[in-house]
Design an enzyme around this catalytic site. Structure first.
Site, PDB file in Angstrom:
ATOM      1  N   GLU A  89       3.188   0.022 -10.744  1.00 24.71           N
ATOM      2  CA  GLU A  89       3.412   1.277 -10.080  1.00 24.71           C
ATOM      3  C   GLU A  89       4.629   1.548 -11.604  1.00 24.71           C
ATOM      4  O   GLU A  89       5.467   0.887 -12.401  1.00 24.71           O
ATOM      5  CB  GLU A  89       4.506   1.923  -9.262  1.00 24.71           C
ATOM      6  CG  GLU A  89       5.423   3.175  -9.651  1.00 24.71           C
ATOM      7  CD  GLU A  89       6.679   2.659  -8.139  1.00 24.71           C
ATOM      8  OE1 GLU A  89       6.920   3.884  -7.969  1.00 24.71           O
ATOM      9  OE2 GLU A  89       7.359   1.775  -8.321  1.00 24.71           O
ATOM     10  N   LYS A 142       2.053   9.213  -5.013  1.00 23.45           N
ATOM     11  CA  LYS A 142       2.693   9.041  -4.161  1.00 23.45           C
ATOM     12  C   LYS A 142       4.207   9.862  -3.255  1.00 23.45           C
ATOM     13  O   LYS A 142       4.495  10.931  -3.081  1.00 23.45           O
ATOM     14  CB  LYS A 142       4.417   8.529  -5.012  1.00 23.45           C
ATOM     15  CG  LYS A 142       5.148   7.662  -4.041  1.00 23.45           C
ATOM     16  CD  LYS A 142       6.171   6.625  -4.954  1.00 23.45           C
ATOM     17  CE  LYS A 142       6.890   6.195  -4.840  1.00 23.45           C
ATOM     18  NZ  LYS A 142       8.003   4.530  -5.771  1.00 23.45           N
ATOM     19  N   CYS A 170       5.195   1.842  -4.115  1.00 24.06           N
ATOM     20  CA  CYS A 170       6.426   0.587  -4.337  1.00 24.06           C
ATOM     21  C   CYS A 170       7.079   1.492  -2.689  1.00 24.06           C
ATOM     22  O   CYS A 170       7.102   0.826  -1.619  1.00 24.06           O
ATOM     23  CB  CYS A 170       6.861   1.572  -5.061  1.00 24.06           C
ATOM     24  SG  CYS A 170       7.853   0.538  -5.647  1.00 24.06           S
TER      25      CYS A 170
END
Length: 264
Positions: free
Chosen positions: A40, A111, A146
């Site tokens: 990421e 995300k 993440c």
């Protein structure tokens, strides 16, 4: 399949342009690998909040161009990690890019779960709204980033959409490394899927990174795990094990909650 997770050292002493060139060279070295995965926000660092705005780029910006070329040169599927993307309306997103072996964009994932509570990514970036899967010849990937790892409903949605291999890029901090391993194994077991989780090494913005990228099979067994520093973690795995596991232990068929849950 053979997959390589590139656990990149992200530190404050290297420029973004230099790191792009270095990472592209590492991707090219993976010729012959079926899938390459990057971490990421490896261009800036996941905790380098002040760099999000200054280094943000359009979806088809410099990182897109360099990574598309690297994927094509290596002839591999490439999950190019995520970038700070600036949309046309000015909104920033933490956006992952997936390229085909021809260098074409196969998918982009913004995300959904932003980290930081009332600061950092949570206030600087917009939230994505769509689950993303990518069909490879051998398996279907489900894409996550993440902090998403802490939200099992996202992964169950990916499985409902056909995912068999859950791919996560991260900039996970060292102080919560035990959670990283635990959650990666949990997501694999509860979804009876492979988990390929690639994090960063090094220290940026004063935050030591966990490293320890990990590959977990559908039974929760760790097939490979990196150490703390920069490393290329390469592993062979059989995507067919997902179907076999789900047949031998058909727990997903016994789901009772969720509108998209399969029913007997």
């Amino acid at each position: 399949m053979r997959a390589s997770l590139l656990q990149i050292d992200v530190n404050d002493g290297e420029t973004v342009d230099s790191r792009r060139r270095r990472v592209a060279a590492l991707v090219r070295e993976q010729a012959g690998v079926d899938l390459v995965v990057l971490p990421e926000l490896w261009t800036t660092g996941a905790f380098a909040y002040e760099a999000f705005g200054t280094e943000a780029e359009s979806l088809e910006g410099p990182t897109f161009e360099v990574m598309a070329k690297a994927a094509s040169d290596a002839g591999t599927w490439l999950h190019a990690g995520s970038i700070p993307e600036r949309d046309a309306d000015g909104t920033l997103y933490n956006t992952s890019l997936v390229f085909t072996p021809s260098g074409d964009l196969a998918a982009a994932y913004r995300k959904i779960h932003r980290f930081g509570f009332d600061k950092g990514e949570a206030v600087l970036m917009g939230a994505g709204a769509e689950l993303v899967t990518v069909r490879l010849p051998e398996t279907t990937l489900g894409i996550a980033t993440c902090y998403d790892l802490r939200f099992p409903e996202l992964f169950r949605g990916l499985v409902d959409a056909g995912a068999e291999t859950l791919v996560l890029s991260a900039g996970w901090p060292e102080r919560r490394r035990s959670h990283w391993t635990l959650l990666a194994q949990a997501r694999a077991v509860e979804n009876q899927a492979f988990v390929l989780a690639c994090g960063t090494a090094g220290t940026h913005a004063g935050v030591p990174q966990a490293g320890h990228s990990i590959v977990v099979d559908p039974w929760g067994e760790v097939l490979a795990e990196a150490g703390a520093g920069e490393q290329v973690l390469t592993v062979d795995f059989d995507p067919g094990k997902v179907a076999t596991t789900r047949e031998q232990f058909p727990a997903l068929k016994d789901r009772m909650l969720g509108l998209t849950a399969p029913r007997r």
